[in-house]
Design an enzyme around this catalytic site. Structure first.
Site: not given
Length: 443
Positions: A30, A35, A214, A218, A259, A263, A270, A273, A337
């Site tokens: 990084d 960090k 992916k 999601n 899931f 709520g 994830c 976005k 986030r």
């Protein structure tokens, strides 16, 4: 096998720690020197159960290393993972690939024409076609390089849930690999060979297929959450119980129980976005994504509807004091986030006289966020609820599931609990003398 992972955020650090636990030599790289210095001192920048002990164990075993300099480790690396951030571009909702191509430039500069080819693997969530774009970018950036002879690009998306990421990596439901050649496939097979003992399904596909899997996964999970939230609204209107409805449909093997928990809306790094990015991918491809577009819209309105629920439970609000329990988007993480709290709390600050906030992990980050301007930060649950007129449970941390409710009752000015995660039984709360409002279960 020697692995370099570029990016020590959530995905990079968890992946690096777990690959080193498999027995590989891993260097996490990084550009943030602070960090890296902290990681070398044993300080973990994110909250994730079991991660700190796993990192320390493999650093001690000299399998896991941290560095700011890719060039020192590049020559000995058999595979280079790109695990940098791909945030949403606020101008167009697309995934911003700036950091991905920054890595591609650095890698291209370091490729030795006389050395064996390097496999570059995208671990970050990237739009469909990114692997091909990386290839073209590198070939244009350094004309003397040849695809196959000097480098190849593969896709290996992550499916890590915050709060259970170590378990997800070590015991995954499946591993997805987008590989365009036997060379890429052979390296990825070696990387995941330790999972063969658990008979983990490893799916090899075209690179574009892996990239889309992916987003599709999601998008589907976000749709399940949004669906059960809408059903919970219907339950409140007709007198049904959302938890029994969720159990009843979840027992259907075609649907499954995961899931299906209502709520205040989904959040995190994830789902928001990736649903936005998937919508843009579909739009650019000339394909309708009406379901995903609806999921995005419904999830945004969900947060405002929760504000209305809280206001109705406590009205009039002008001189009221409120306590908020939990502000991270889910328990067992410090990730703020896209948390529903980022919408709900500022709206409440506008109308409530006083707001106390407590979260077991999220406060160090949240204290520096403008959305929480004007709130009072508290050190524990009971300090938070003291002398307030009502409690709002936004995140289902375990410590909120077993509160001393008699003590809570004595500390509150008014015995009102708005439970947006349904962690208590309405009948029990009513017996204890609380005005208890939950989601999809009536009052």
């Amino acid at each position: 096998m020697n692995i370099s992972i570029i990016g020590t955020g959530y995905v990079g650090l968890v992946s690096g720690a777990c690959f080193s636990e498999f027995g590989f030599n891993v260097t996490c790289i990084d550009k943030d020197k602070n960090k890296i210095d902290n990681l070398n001192d044993g300080l973990i920048p994110i909250y994730e159960p079991s991660l700190e002990s796993l990192v320390k164990k493999n650093v001690k075993a000299k399998r896991l290393f941290f560095s700011t300099n890719l060039s020192e480790h590049f020559k000995n690396s058999d595979v280079i993972f790109i695990a940098v951030g791909t945030p949403t571009n606020p101008n167009n909702n697309k995934a911003d690939l700036k950091y991905v191509f920054d890595v591609a430039s650095e890698v291209a500069d370091l490729i030795d024409l006389t050395d064996k080819p390097k496999l570059i693997v995208t671990k970050s969530t990237v739009p469909v076609g990114t692997g091909k774009k990386i290839e073209s970018y590198i070939l244009n950036y350094r004309k003397e390089l040849e695809l196959g002879k000097n480098f190849e690009v593969a896709s290996n998306p992550e499916f890590l849930r915050e709060g259970s990421a170590i378990e997800d990596f070590m015991r995954p439901d499946r591993v997805i690999c987008g590989a365009e050649s036997n060379f890429a496939k052979s390296i990825l097979e070696k990387l995941y060979r330790p999972l063969n003992l658990r008979e983990t399904p490893i799916l090899f596909s075209k690179r574009e297929t892996a990239e889309l899997i992916k987003y599709a996964a999601n998008g589907f999970l976000a749709t399940k959450i949004t669906f059960i939230n809408e059903i919970s609204d219907i339950c409140e209107k007709v007198g049904a119980d959302i938890q029994e409805v969720a159990k009843g449909i979840g027992l259907d093997g075609r649907i499954g129980s995961k899931f299906l928990h209502p709520g205040p809306g989904f959040g995190g790094s994830c789902f928001p976005k990736d649903t936005r990015a998937l919508s843009e991918i579909a739009r650019e491809a000339g394909s309708n994504s009406r379901i995903i577009d609806s999921v995005i819209q419904v999830n945004e309105s969900r947060k405002i509807n929760m504000v209305k629920k809280i206001k109705n439970a406590l009205k009039p609000l002008e001189n009221k004091s409120l306590s908020i329990l939990g502000i991270t988007f889910k328990p067992n993480t410090d990730d703020m986030r896209e948390s529903p709290s980022l919408v709900i709390v500022p709206e409440l600050v506008k109308v409530v006289k006083n707001i106390n906030v407590y979260d077991p992990a999220g406060m160090p980050i949240a204290k520096n966020m403008k959305e929480f301007t004007g709130v009072n930060w508290k050190n524990n649950t009971y300090e938070c609820v003291k002398n307030t007129d009502g409690i709002v449970i936004l995140t289902e941390w375990n410590e909120f599931r077993a509160l001393d409710l008699e003590k809570v009752k004595k500390l509150l000015n008014q015995h009102v609990i708005i439970d947006l995660r349904n962690i208590y039984k309405p009948s029990s709360m009513i017996e204890l003398g609380f005005k208890y409002i939950s989601v999809g279960r009536g009052s």
